[in-house]
Every structure is written in structure tokens, then in C-alpha cells.
Write an enzyme that holds these catalytic residues in place. Structure first.
Site, PDB file in Angstrom:
ATOM      1  N   ASP A  11       0.795  -1.211  -0.089  1.00  0.00           N
ATOM      2  CA  ASP A  11      -0.119  -0.014  -0.005  1.00  0.00           C
ATOM      3  C   ASP A  11       0.870   1.377  -0.158  1.00  0.00           C
ATOM      4  OD1 ASP A  11      -3.077   0.656   1.289  1.00  0.00           O
ATOM      5  OD2 ASP A  11      -1.455   2.158   1.099  1.00  0.00           O
ATOM      6  N   ASP A 106      -3.537   2.215  -5.443  1.00  0.00           N
ATOM      7  CA  ASP A 106      -2.270   2.317  -4.793  1.00  0.00           C
ATOM      8  C   ASP A 106      -2.142   1.058  -3.771  1.00  0.00           C
ATOM      9  OD1 ASP A 106      -3.938   2.678  -2.313  1.00  0.00           O
ATOM     10  OD2 ASP A 106      -2.200   3.838  -1.415  1.00  0.00           O
ATOM     11  N   GLU A 107      -2.841  -0.119  -4.106  1.00  0.00           N
ATOM     12  CA  GLU A 107      -3.005  -0.913  -3.394  1.00  0.00           C
ATOM     13  C   GLU A 107      -2.997  -2.464  -4.068  1.00  0.00           C
ATOM     14  OE1 GLU A 107      -6.010  -2.146   0.187  1.00  0.00           O
ATOM     15  OE2 GLU A 107      -6.114  -0.094  -0.728  1.00  0.00           O
TER      16      GLU A 107
HETATM   17  N1  DCP Z   1      -8.709   8.074  -1.438  1.00  0.00           N
HETATM   18  C1  DCP Z   1      -9.941   8.922  -2.013  1.00  0.00           C
HETATM   19  N2  DCP Z   1     -10.777   9.093  -1.033  1.00  0.00           N
HETATM   20  C2  DCP Z   1     -10.774   8.385   0.213  1.00  0.00           C
HETATM   21  C3  DCP Z   1      -9.634   7.343   0.420  1.00  0.00           C
HETATM   22  C4  DCP Z   1      -8.664   7.216  -0.307  1.00  0.00           C
HETATM   23  O1  DCP Z   1      -9.617   9.448  -2.852  1.00  0.00           O
HETATM   24  N3  DCP Z   1     -11.924   8.344   1.187  1.00  0.00           N
HETATM   25  C5  DCP Z   1      -7.555   8.160  -2.583  1.00  0.00           C
HETATM   26  C6  DCP Z   1      -6.473   8.918  -2.023  1.00  0.00           C
HETATM   27  C7  DCP Z   1      -5.313   8.254  -1.503  1.00  0.00           C
HETATM   28  C8  DCP Z   1      -5.465   6.874  -2.405  1.00  0.00           C
HETATM   29  O2  DCP Z   1      -7.060   6.716  -2.441  1.00  0.00           O
HETATM   30  O3  DCP Z   1      -4.095   8.890  -1.839  1.00  0.00           O
HETATM   31  C9  DCP Z   1      -4.918   5.629  -1.683  1.00  0.00           C
HETATM   32  O4  DCP Z   1      -5.908   5.565  -0.355  1.00  0.00           O
HETATM   33  P1  DCP Z   1      -5.117   5.029   0.985  1.00  0.00           P
HETATM   34  O5  DCP Z   1      -6.292   4.773   2.006  1.00  0.00           O
HETATM   35  O6  DCP Z   1      -4.098   3.894   0.731  1.00  0.00           O
HETATM   36  O7  DCP Z   1      -4.575   6.476   1.597  1.00  0.00           O
HETATM   37  P2  DCP Z   1      -3.228   6.980   1.495  1.00  0.00           P
HETATM   38  O8  DCP Z   1      -2.284   6.138   0.423  1.00  0.00           O
HETATM   39  O9  DCP Z   1      -3.474   8.344   0.822  1.00  0.00           O
HETATM   40  O10 DCP Z   1      -2.521   7.122   2.608  1.00  0.00           O
HETATM   41  P3  DCP Z   1      -1.908   5.809   3.585  1.00  0.00           P
HETATM   42  O11 DCP Z   1      -0.328   6.094   3.871  1.00  0.00           O
HETATM   43  O12 DCP Z   1      -2.592   5.987   4.894  1.00  0.00           O
HETATM   44  O13 DCP Z   1      -1.864   4.556   2.972  1.00  0.00           O
HETATM   45 MG    MG Z   2      -2.112   4.305   0.771  1.00  0.00          MG
END
Ligand code: DCP
Ligand code: MG
Length: 363
Positions: A11, A106-107
Site C-alpha cells: 500500500d 495504490d494497493e
Molecule cells: N482516496 C480517496 N478518498 C478516500 C480514500 C482514499 O480519494 N476516502 C484516494 C487518495 C489516496 C488513495 O486513494 O491517496 C489511496 O488511499 P489510502 O487509503 O491507501 O490512503 P493513502 O495512500 O493516501 O495514505 P496511507 O499512507 O494511509 O495509505
Molecule cells: Mg495508501
């Protein structure tokens, strides 16, 4: 019985925000919010770790984020760039194993049970994947390594950012026993509340329940909770090549008959399916709408179209045609589902619009 599997969950850290900080050095080290403008009704898609210190998080209204941190920088998402990075990391995963299941941009889960890289050490493979992601994209990812999907996903979240956590088969059951039920994948706010009401707060509490009793409370999901509480999760990592459809469904706490609410829920399902479809770089020709009524009777309505569907908007256009062919609204609805099938790789298809690009005037 099959041997112990080796699953990696990767992730990306603060994905959209990290890409923005990579491409715009002036944002580095600063609270950065990607999403709606602070003076709009939009929400935060994600934010940098510097912004998280102020309590900002995904899905929070941007106006609220602005109040929490007035000097935060707000930027609009650049989805094309995120998609490009996503494709890059997915190609990289496939250098290690064919069994890659992307969950979003991203996952992804990787099943490396059969991999011969690094003498088959999943931890060393995960380390190498992280190193390659950093080298190729200048971004960091966190990895979880375990013997099933459930634990690998939890593990990747334990040491963010830039983390690498292993949960061994010996540690699994004890680890789950201490885990708050809210951390179980698939346990949302409503289920968590329900569990709390019955004194179930951790995996250990959950483990004291007989399957039949859990079934009375949670129906079809009971089996999953029962096994997960014991650190058991047999779900395979499903790569795109064997996947036949991508769908999402939701059961309501109380039945609904308000058309606006029904459409709102379908919109959310369509968005979730679209995200999943897009992450896998697929599109699909057949859309199926599933409606289950308060008497548990269920109907499905499908539409098959010439041009493959991918975006939530494209899915919704079909749903709007199918919904009137059900009794939804006239009857109370207890479950809604949206599924896309007849999957295809859109980059291998030529559409009239794209052909036009090559049909310019002869020079
Ligand atoms: N995303 C979004 N709306 C949300 C959750 C996520 O648009 N409610 C998008 C933005 C994030 C991406 O999806 O960058 C990936 O989600 P993640 O939950 O993996 O969050 P992040 O990668 O940003 O942070 P982390 O480091 O906690 O994984
Ligand atoms: Mg993420």
C-alpha cells in the site's frame, strides 16, 4: 491440505499527496491536502503525513480541514498522473509473480508462494519490491507479509509510512486475539457497534462465540468473522486473468424505499466498482443490477453494451435504465448490488473516437 501461503500486501504511503510532493518540491515537508478546495463543498481525498498531525484525514470536508490547519496547501487531484504511477508499480509487481490482485490504484495483494526470487523469502521479496518502487517512482510504500490476505493487509498498516511488517503463522492467532474488531477488514461502523453491544471488542471476544450464534447476529458474514478471529482466511489472491466480474453490494441495516436514497447508494456502489475496474485497467460490457427486497426475493437486471464501460458515470447511465425495470422504490429494498462482467482490456480495443485520431486529413 495445501502448504502455507506467502502473501504480500503493498500500500503506497499518502499516495496522491506523495505524488504531488514528488512533482512539486515546494510542497515537501508541508501540510498538503489533495482534494476539494477549502471554500468548496468538496472533501479531502488524502493528505500528507505533515497534515495528518493536525487531524486531517481522507473523506473529511475540505472546509473542516482548512479550519484544522489554515496554512495547509490545497491542491486538486491529477488522476492521470496517479494512474500512470499505478500502472508502473503494477508492472513491477508482475516481475515477482503473476498472481497480483490490485484493490485500488495504490494497493495490491501478491501471492508469492511459488516465487523463486530471494530463495522464496516473502520478506526479502517485499523488501525488494519496496526498494524498486522507491527507485522507479521516488515514492515509498508499506508492505505487510503474512500467510493470508486478512493478516497481510493489517500488517501493511502497522508501521506506515515506509513500513515492512511480518506476521508469522505462529504469531497470527495471538495477534488477531488482541485486535480490536473495528480493524477487521469488512467490519464497518455499524457492525462494530453491533459487536460492542454484545460485548465483542477484540478477536479474543469474537472467538468465544459459536458459529451458529454468530450466524444469528451477522448472517452470511458470520463464517468470515469466525475464521478471521482464529487467524484463518482462505480467500485466494485473484489475478485479473482469471477474474470474470467485479462487483460490490451492500445490505442495509433497515430497508429503504426512498428513490433518492436508493440512487445515492447505487452511485456509491458504482464508484467503488469503477475504482476497482480502473485499478485493474479493465472495462466491461455487461452491467448487472441486483435488488433484494424486504421479503428476501431477489431480482437481477442486466444490460450488455457495445462499448465497454469503465467510469462510475458510464455505469450509472446503464443503472438508470435498469432500475425502473425493478420494483425498487415501490417495494422496500434490503440489498443493492452492482456488478460489471464481460471484462476486457480497453487498451486492446479500438473505438471510433480513437480511430478518428488517425483519420486526419491526408498531408
Ligand atoms: N482516496 C480517496 N478518498 C478516500 C480514500 C482514499 O480519494 N476516502 C484516494 C487518495 C489516496 C488513495 O486513494 O491517496 C489511496 O488511499 P489510502 O487509503 O491507501 O490512503 P493513502 O495512500 O493516501 O495514505 P496511507 O499512507 O494511509 O495509505
Ligand atoms: Mg495508501
Amino acid at each position: 491440505m495445501a502448504g502455507i501461503r506467502k502473501i504480500i500486501h503493498i500500500d503506497m504511503d499518502a499516495f496522491y499527496a506523495a505524488v504531488e510532493q514528488r512533482d512539486f518540491p515546494e510542497y515537501r515537508g508541508k501540510p498538503l491536502v489533495v482534494g476539494g478546495r477549502p471554500n468548496s463543498r468538496g472533501v479531502v481525498a488524502t493528505c500528507s503525513y505533515e497534515a495528518r498531525k493536525f487531524g486531517i484525514h481522507s473523506a473529511m470536508p475540505s472546509a473542516h480541514a482548512h479550519r484544522l490547519c489554515p496554512h495547509a496547501i490545497f491542491v486538486q487531484p491529477r488522476f492521470d498522473v496517479y494512474r500512470r504511477v499505478s500502472r508502473e508499480i503494477q508492472a513491477l509487481f508482475r516481475e515477482y509473480t503473476e498472481t497480483v490482485e490490485p484493490l485500488s490504484l495504490d494497493e495490491a495483494y501478491l501471492d508469492v508462494s511459488a516465487s523463486t526470487h530471494h530463495s522464496g523469502s516473502a520478506t526479502l521479496i517485499a523488501k525488494d519490491v519496496k526498494r524498486r518502487i522507491q527507485a522507479d517512482t521516488q515514492l515509498t510504500a508499506s508492505a505487510g507479509v503474512s500467510y493470508n490476505k486478512f493478516l497481510a493487509k493489517i500488517a501493511s498498516d502497522l508501521d506506515k509510512p515506509d513500513g515492512l511488517t511480518l506476521i508469522t503463522p505462529e504469531e497470527g492467532p495471538d495477534f488477531v486475539a488482541r485486535l480490536p474488531v473495528g480493524k477487521f477488514h469488512g467490519v464497518g461502523r455499524a457492525t462494530e457497534k453491533r459487536m460492542f453491544e454484545h460485548g465483542i471488542r477484540t478477536g479474543a471476544d469474537l472467538r468465544e462465540w459459536a458459529l451458529a450464534d454468530l450466524q444469528k447476529l451477522f448472517g452470511k458474514s458470520a463464517g468470515y468473522y469466525f475464521r478471521a478471529a482464529r487467524g484463518v482466511d482462505e480467500r485466494p489472491v485473484v489475478s485479473d486473468r482469471v477474474r470474470k466480474s467485479i462487483g460490490s453490494e451492500t445490505t442495509f441495516q433497515s430497508d429503504i424505499d426512498d428513490m433518492e436514497t436508493i440512487l445515492l447508494h447505487i452511485q456509491r456502489l458504482a464508484e467503488s466498482v469503477a475504482e476497482s475496474v480502473e485499478a485493474r485497467q479493465l472495462a466491461g460490457r455487461t452491467l448487472t443490477l441486483k435488488v433484494k427486497f424486504d421479503d428476501f426475493r431477489q431480482v437481477t437486471r442486466s444490460a450488455t453494451v457495445e462499448r465497454p464501460l469503465q467510469s462510475a458515470q458510464e455505469l450509472m447511465a446503464q443503472v438508470r435504465r435498469l432500475l425502473p425495470r425493478t420494483e425498487a422504490g415501490a417495494r422496500k429494498v434490503r440489498l443493492l448490488g452492482v456488478t460489471l462482467s464481460n471484462l476486457t482490456d480497453p487498451s486492446k480495443e479500438a473505438y471510433p473516437e480513437q480511430l478518428d485520431l488517425f483519420d486526419g486529413p491526408a498531408t
